[in-house]
Design a protein around this motif. Sequence first.
Motif, PDB file in Angstrom:
ATOM      1  N   ALA A   1       7.254   0.221 -13.416  1.00 43.23           N
ATOM      2  CA  ALA A   1       6.804  -1.370 -13.653  1.00 43.23           C
ATOM      3  C   ALA A   1       7.237  -2.067 -12.748  1.00 43.23           C
ATOM      4  N   PHE A   2       8.557  -1.860 -12.135  1.00 47.41           N
ATOM      5  CA  PHE A   2       9.141  -2.550 -10.946  1.00 47.41           C
ATOM      6  C   PHE A   2       8.626  -2.547  -9.533  1.00 47.41           C
ATOM      7  N   TYR A   3       8.463  -1.334  -9.299  1.00 48.73           N
ATOM      8  CA  TYR A   3       7.969  -0.890  -7.808  1.00 48.73           C
ATOM      9  C   TYR A   3       6.698  -0.609  -7.597  1.00 48.73           C
ATOM     10  N   GLY A   4       5.857  -0.322  -8.615  1.00 50.03           N
ATOM     11  CA  GLY A   4       4.814   0.441  -8.640  1.00 50.03           C
ATOM     12  C   GLY A   4       3.364  -0.525  -8.409  1.00 50.03           C
ATOM     13  N   LYS A   5       2.184   0.182  -8.357  1.00 43.37           N
ATOM     14  CA  LYS A   5       0.863  -0.821  -8.621  1.00 43.37           C
ATOM     15  C   LYS A   5       0.203   0.021  -9.432  1.00 43.37           C
ATOM     16  N   ARG A   6      -0.951  -0.641 -10.213  1.00 42.45           N
ATOM     17  CA  ARG A   6      -1.856  -0.119 -10.847  1.00 42.45           C
ATOM     18  C   ARG A   6      -3.028   0.480 -10.268  1.00 42.45           C
ATOM     19  N   HIS A   7      -2.917   2.057 -10.311  1.00 46.21           N
ATOM     20  CA  HIS A   7      -4.248   2.631  -9.851  1.00 46.21           C
ATOM     21  C   HIS A   7      -4.340   3.866 -10.565  1.00 46.21           C
TER      22      HIS A   7
ATOM     23  N   ASP B   1       5.150  18.253  -4.595  1.00 43.22           N
ATOM     24  CA  ASP B   1       4.232  17.407  -3.737  1.00 43.22           C
ATOM     25  C   ASP B   1       3.643  16.154  -4.594  1.00 43.22           C
ATOM     26  N   HIS B   2       3.440  16.538  -5.989  1.00 43.35           N
ATOM     27  CA  HIS B   2       2.741  15.371  -6.689  1.00 43.35           C
ATOM     28  C   HIS B   2       4.043  14.406  -6.993  1.00 43.35           C
ATOM     29  N   LEU B   3       5.217  14.817  -7.354  1.00 42.30           N
ATOM     30  CA  LEU B   3       6.147  13.754  -7.671  1.00 42.30           C
ATOM     31  C   LEU B   3       6.622  12.860  -6.274  1.00 42.30           C
ATOM     32  N   LYS B   4       6.522  13.568  -5.190  1.00 41.99           N
ATOM     33  CA  LYS B   4       6.744  12.966  -3.749  1.00 41.99           C
ATOM     34  C   LYS B   4       5.716  11.918  -3.629  1.00 41.99           C
ATOM     35  N   GLU B   5       4.491  12.229  -3.900  1.00 35.14           N
ATOM     36  CA  GLU B   5       3.326  11.490  -3.743  1.00 35.14           C
ATOM     37  C   GLU B   5       3.527  10.284  -4.567  1.00 35.14           C
ATOM     38  N   ILE B   6       4.097  10.302  -5.871  1.00 34.50           N
ATOM     39  CA  ILE B   6       4.168   9.123  -6.667  1.00 34.50           C
ATOM     40  C   ILE B   6       5.178   8.261  -6.423  1.00 34.50           C
ATOM     41  N   GLU B   7       6.245   8.993  -5.571  1.00 36.86           N
ATOM     42  CA  GLU B   7       7.504   8.242  -5.356  1.00 36.86           C
ATOM     43  C   GLU B   7       6.866   7.447  -3.849  1.00 36.86           C
ATOM     44  N   ALA B   8       6.099   7.936  -3.179  1.00 37.55           N
ATOM     45  CA  ALA B   8       5.696   7.662  -1.702  1.00 37.55           C
ATOM     46  C   ALA B   8       4.856   6.335  -2.053  1.00 37.55           C
ATOM     47  N   GLU B   9       4.090   6.179  -3.216  1.00 39.47           N
ATOM     48  CA  GLU B   9       3.234   5.006  -3.520  1.00 39.47           C
ATOM     49  C   GLU B   9       4.010   3.944  -4.299  1.00 39.47           C
ATOM     50  N   LEU B  10       4.990   3.874  -4.341  1.00 44.74           N
ATOM     51  CA  LEU B  10       5.987   2.885  -4.645  1.00 44.74           C
ATOM     52  C   LEU B  10       6.264   1.715  -3.716  1.00 44.74           C
ATOM     53  N   ASP B  11       6.160   0.691  -3.886  1.00 41.75           N
ATOM     54  CA  ASP B  11       6.535  -0.512  -3.038  1.00 41.75           C
ATOM     55  C   ASP B  11       7.905  -1.035  -3.234  1.00 41.75           C
ATOM     56  N   PHE B  12       9.099  -0.372  -2.678  1.00 36.79           N
ATOM     57  CA  PHE B  12      10.316  -0.962  -2.733  1.00 36.79           C
ATOM     58  C   PHE B  12      10.642  -2.151  -2.148  1.00 36.79           C
ATOM     59  N   GLY B  13       9.654  -2.954  -1.397  1.00 39.35           N
ATOM     60  CA  GLY B  13      10.106  -4.129  -0.996  1.00 39.35           C
ATOM     61  C   GLY B  13       9.406  -5.327  -1.750  1.00 39.35           C
ATOM     62  N   GLU B  14       8.762  -4.770  -2.895  1.00 39.00           N
ATOM     63  CA  GLU B  14       8.051  -6.001  -4.030  1.00 39.00           C
ATOM     64  C   GLU B  14       9.182  -6.253  -4.898  1.00 39.00           C
ATOM     65  N   ALA B  15       9.064  -7.503  -4.863  1.00 36.12           N
ATOM     66  CA  ALA B  15      10.058  -8.390  -5.866  1.00 36.12           C
ATOM     67  C   ALA B  15       9.346  -8.420  -7.202  1.00 36.12           C
ATOM     68  N   GLY B  16       8.128  -8.575  -7.359  1.00 39.69           N
ATOM     69  CA  GLY B  16       7.364  -8.832  -8.694  1.00 39.69           C
ATOM     70  C   GLY B  16       7.116 -10.219  -8.958  1.00 39.69           C
ATOM     71  N   ALA B  17       6.293 -10.356 -10.013  1.00 37.24           N
ATOM     72  CA  ALA B  17       5.980 -12.000 -10.445  1.00 37.24           C
ATOM     73  C   ALA B  17       6.815 -12.160 -11.458  1.00 37.24           C
ATOM     74  N   ALA B  18       6.970 -13.410 -11.548  1.00 35.06           N
ATOM     75  CA  ALA B  18       7.816 -13.920 -12.843  1.00 35.06           C
ATOM     76  C   ALA B  18       7.227 -13.722 -14.099  1.00 35.06           C
TER      77      ALA B  18
END
Length: 226
Positions: A160-166, A194-211
């Motif tokens: 919810a915090f770092y991910g994107k919907r796809h 590998d599956h869990l690593k891929e999910i983690e790799a898809e996260l954007d740890f630089g994204e702050a998120g909308a209000a």
Amino acid sequence: MSQANETEIYKAIKEAIIQQKLRPNMQLVEDVIAESFGVSRTPVRNVLRRLAIEKLVTVIPYKGTFVSCPTVEEAKEVFEMRRVLEAAAIRKVCHRLTEEQFRQLELVLEEEEEFHRQGDWFGALRITGDFHLKIAEMAGNFYFYRYLEELVSLTYVIIAFYGKRHSIFCQDHKRILHAMRLGDEHLSERLMTDHLKEIEAELDFGEAGAAPASLNDIFRPKKVST
């Protein structure tokens, strides 16, 4: 208030967290939530306690209850621990997977595909967690399931915090299940890791998120009777 109504409030708040309507660090004010659902504060307080046990919210004494906000380091630790637990669980299941258990996992994936076809991101994400938890349950070790359940709940917050919907990696689950059916523990473990690593790799740890919207805006349509 009946247990059914309390469960409905629980599901509504949890869904709002997963759907990114309730953002990390957002305060959950008991009075506002109670008013939105047309109930007293008692069931709301019970729901928030349950969510706190699941680590979805954090209770800060004298300040209130807030949606959990895992740091980048904590998020990475969650995935690291998931890889350890789920690798061990899937190795055990490969040696004991029955036809009935295989069919149970197949049904979970069929449901996941249906949610994808309907464009239901929340439903697909929930079933994704169910697939992993079902494997842990089949391993026959109570602690695999107990601790993974907490980690999966934390994963919802992290996404919810770092991910994107796809896509929620439907094809990964199919490949994992096929390897399990073959009884190939090494392949199953590698695919799961590998599956869990891929999910983690898809996260954007630089994204702050909308209000976020206000609690009233989020829960206004959700009315339950007392």
